[in-house]
Design a protein around this motif. Structure first.
Motif, PDB file in Angstrom:
ATOM      1  N   LEU A 164      44.911 -63.676 -26.902  1.00  0.00           N
ATOM      2  CA  LEU A 164      45.002 -62.907 -28.150  1.00  0.00           C
ATOM      3  C   LEU A 164      45.755 -63.681 -29.229  1.00  0.00           C
ATOM      4  O   LEU A 164      46.689 -64.422 -28.918  1.00  0.00           O
ATOM      5  N   PHE A 209      46.478 -56.213 -35.503  1.00  0.00           N
ATOM      6  CA  PHE A 209      45.610 -56.337 -36.680  1.00  0.00           C
ATOM      7  C   PHE A 209      45.263 -54.948 -37.210  1.00  0.00           C
ATOM      8  O   PHE A 209      45.060 -54.019 -36.422  1.00  0.00           O
ATOM      9  N   CYS A 258      38.277 -48.947 -34.235  1.00  0.00           N
ATOM     10  CA  CYS A 258      37.972 -50.010 -33.257  1.00  0.00           C
ATOM     11  C   CYS A 258      36.858 -49.577 -32.309  1.00  0.00           C
ATOM     12  O   CYS A 258      35.967 -50.362 -31.978  1.00  0.00           O
ATOM     13  N   GLY A 297      40.753 -62.009 -28.203  1.00  0.00           N
ATOM     14  CA  GLY A 297      41.002 -60.784 -28.948  1.00  0.00           C
ATOM     15  C   GLY A 297      42.161 -60.969 -29.908  1.00  0.00           C
ATOM     16  O   GLY A 297      42.645 -62.086 -30.119  1.00  0.00           O
ATOM     17  N   VAL A 298      42.590 -59.853 -30.472  1.00  0.00           N
ATOM     18  CA  VAL A 298      43.681 -59.873 -31.447  1.00  0.00           C
ATOM     19  C   VAL A 298      44.736 -58.839 -31.069  1.00  0.00           C
ATOM     20  O   VAL A 298      44.523 -58.013 -30.182  1.00  0.00           O
ATOM     21  N   SER A 299      45.857 -58.913 -31.766  1.00  0.00           N
ATOM     22  CA  SER A 299      46.950 -57.968 -31.543  1.00  0.00           C
ATOM     23  C   SER A 299      47.605 -57.672 -32.885  1.00  0.00           C
ATOM     24  O   SER A 299      47.771 -58.584 -33.708  1.00  0.00           O
ATOM     25  N   SER A 344      42.741 -52.377 -39.748  1.00  0.00           N
ATOM     26  CA  SER A 344      41.279 -52.213 -39.850  1.00  0.00           C
ATOM     27  C   SER A 344      40.671 -53.188 -40.860  1.00  0.00           C
ATOM     28  O   SER A 344      39.579 -53.723 -40.625  1.00  0.00           O
ATOM     29  N   ILE A 404      40.509 -56.664 -39.277  1.00  0.00           N
ATOM     30  CA  ILE A 404      39.426 -56.735 -38.285  1.00  0.00           C
ATOM     31  C   ILE A 404      38.080 -56.815 -38.994  1.00  0.00           C
ATOM     32  O   ILE A 404      37.218 -57.620 -38.631  1.00  0.00           O
ATOM     33  N   THR A 447      39.351 -56.914 -27.864  1.00  0.00           N
ATOM     34  CA  THR A 447      40.400 -55.891 -27.911  1.00  0.00           C
ATOM     35  C   THR A 447      41.316 -56.119 -29.103  1.00  0.00           C
ATOM     36  O   THR A 447      41.393 -57.233 -29.634  1.00  0.00           O
ATOM     37  N   ASN A 448      41.981 -55.056 -29.514  1.00  0.00           N
ATOM     38  CA  ASN A 448      43.087 -55.126 -30.466  1.00  0.00           C
ATOM     39  C   ASN A 448      44.276 -54.484 -29.750  1.00  0.00           C
ATOM     40  O   ASN A 448      44.248 -53.287 -29.451  1.00  0.00           O
ATOM     41  N   PRO A 481      36.251 -59.949 -31.491  1.00  0.00           N
ATOM     42  CA  PRO A 481      37.352 -59.735 -30.531  1.00  0.00           C
ATOM     43  C   PRO A 481      37.008 -58.606 -29.560  1.00  0.00           C
ATOM     44  O   PRO A 481      36.405 -57.618 -29.959  1.00  0.00           O
ATOM     45  N   ILE A 521      47.791 -53.020 -29.709  1.00  0.00           N
ATOM     46  CA  ILE A 521      48.638 -52.429 -30.752  1.00  0.00           C
ATOM     47  C   ILE A 521      49.703 -51.515 -30.143  1.00  0.00           C
ATOM     48  O   ILE A 521      49.525 -50.993 -29.040  1.00  0.00           O
TER      49      ILE A 521
END
Length: 318
Positions: free
Chosen positions: A112, A166, A202, A162-164, A168, A171, A184-185, A182, A187
């Motif tokens: 991520l 982030f 998401c 993926g990202v963390s 909307s 994304i 997943t996010n 990605p 959070i």
């Protein structure tokens, strides 16, 4: 022993256990034992990050349990994260290789981008300005970082990216300017910050939510004595009595019943075991709606001092 943990399917067909062990704030001396205990209890999903400064110790536990024959590498789902000082595209591959070396692995299951903003690169994970604020580097765009993430994915250094943290809009911008979406996010998510809008957004985009700090992170270093403590919430305690479960178990189940992957952190064996005992009950839709109503935008991980970055994620509602 294996816990009966359901998997969540990513849009690409790969799967992630809906429940895992978080390792943020787990001291190097404690984390090896915690991960060994978790694997013995039946956990198969371990969430790590370079910045937690304990990946070598996590790796020792994984190596020991594979050597003992308790698990095979392919039984485990291991996540790590690219830290803010390594956002320059040319730093991404050396960084994932450093993480793999520390963990003693050939590949990650998920990598991520830890935060959408970059810090000035260098050996210090938390570079500071003369005033003591985070030393940001807004010349680095997470879109360029993401292209480098796609490249390490292409080299099979990780099975998913993926990202963390982030929002909307970030994304959305990523989706419009990338080849790989990605999976997943990850959070912050708990009843005081239920992330309903971001979660729905998401879901609509086929991106799984992973919930960190699901118990309200009571041991966060910057907690103030008068901060409301999620685990002491009287309404949650009443609900826990109804289900004959602990507050922590209700909080973990709250994420699972919303379809979120959840990664509670503990280093205490009894708690690691207790946190996993959440697959023999479900919350009713009414109780989920009731817990949703506790939302007060109670963010506990705002990343103080980074608000001035153009890539700061929390300046918009979600």
């Amino acid at each position: 022993m294996a816990l009966n943990v359901p998997n969540v399917k990513f849009y690409n067909g790969n799967e992630i256990p809906i429940f895992g062990l978080g390792t943020w704030k787990s001291q190097p001396g404690e984390v090896t034992k915690a991960v060994k205990d978790a694997i013995d209890i039946g956990y198969r999903h371990i969430d790590c990050a370079h910045v937690y400064a304990n990946e070598k110790e996590v790796g020792e536990a994984i190596k020991a349990k594979i050597a003992e024959g308790v698990v095979k590498r392919e039984d485990l789902f291991i996540t790590s994260k690219l830290w803010n000082t390594y956002h320059k595209p040319e730093l991404v591959e050396p960084m994932i290789k450093k993480t793999l070396e520390d963990l003693g692995l050939d590949y990650l299951d998920l990598y991520l981008i830890h935060w959408p903003f970059a810090y000035k690169d260098g050996s210090d994970n938390f570079p500071k300005t003369p005033e003591g604020l985070p030393l940001l580097d807004d010349s680095v765009d997470y879109l360029d970082t993401w292209k480098a993430m796609e490249a390490v994915f292409a080299k099979k250094l990780t099975k998913n990216i993926g990202v963390s943290n982030f929002n909307s809009e970030q994304i959305d911008r990523l989706l419009k300017n990338s080849t790989i979406k990605p999976v997943t996010n990850q959070i912050e998510c708990h009843p005081y910050l239920n992330q309903k809008k971001l979660s729905d957004y998401c879901k609509e985009k086929g991106i799984v939510i992973t919930a960190y700090s699901p118990l309200g992170s009571p041991d966060r270093p910057w907690a103030k004595p008068d901060d409301p403590k999620l685990m002491d919430d009287k309404k949650l305690q009443e609900l826990a009595k109804k289900y004959k479960k602990s507050v922590a178990q209700v909080l973990i189940r709250y994420q699972i019943d919303r379809g979120h992957v959840v990664i509670p952190k503990s280093v205490t064996k009894t708690r690691i075991a207790e946190n996993s005992e959440v697959f023999d009950f479900k919350l009713t839709a009414d109780d989920i709606a009731y817990i949703d109503s506790f939302d007060c935008n109670g963010r506990i991980c705002p990343m103080f001092g980074t608000e001035v970055s153009k890539h700061y994620p929390f300046n918009i509602p979600f």
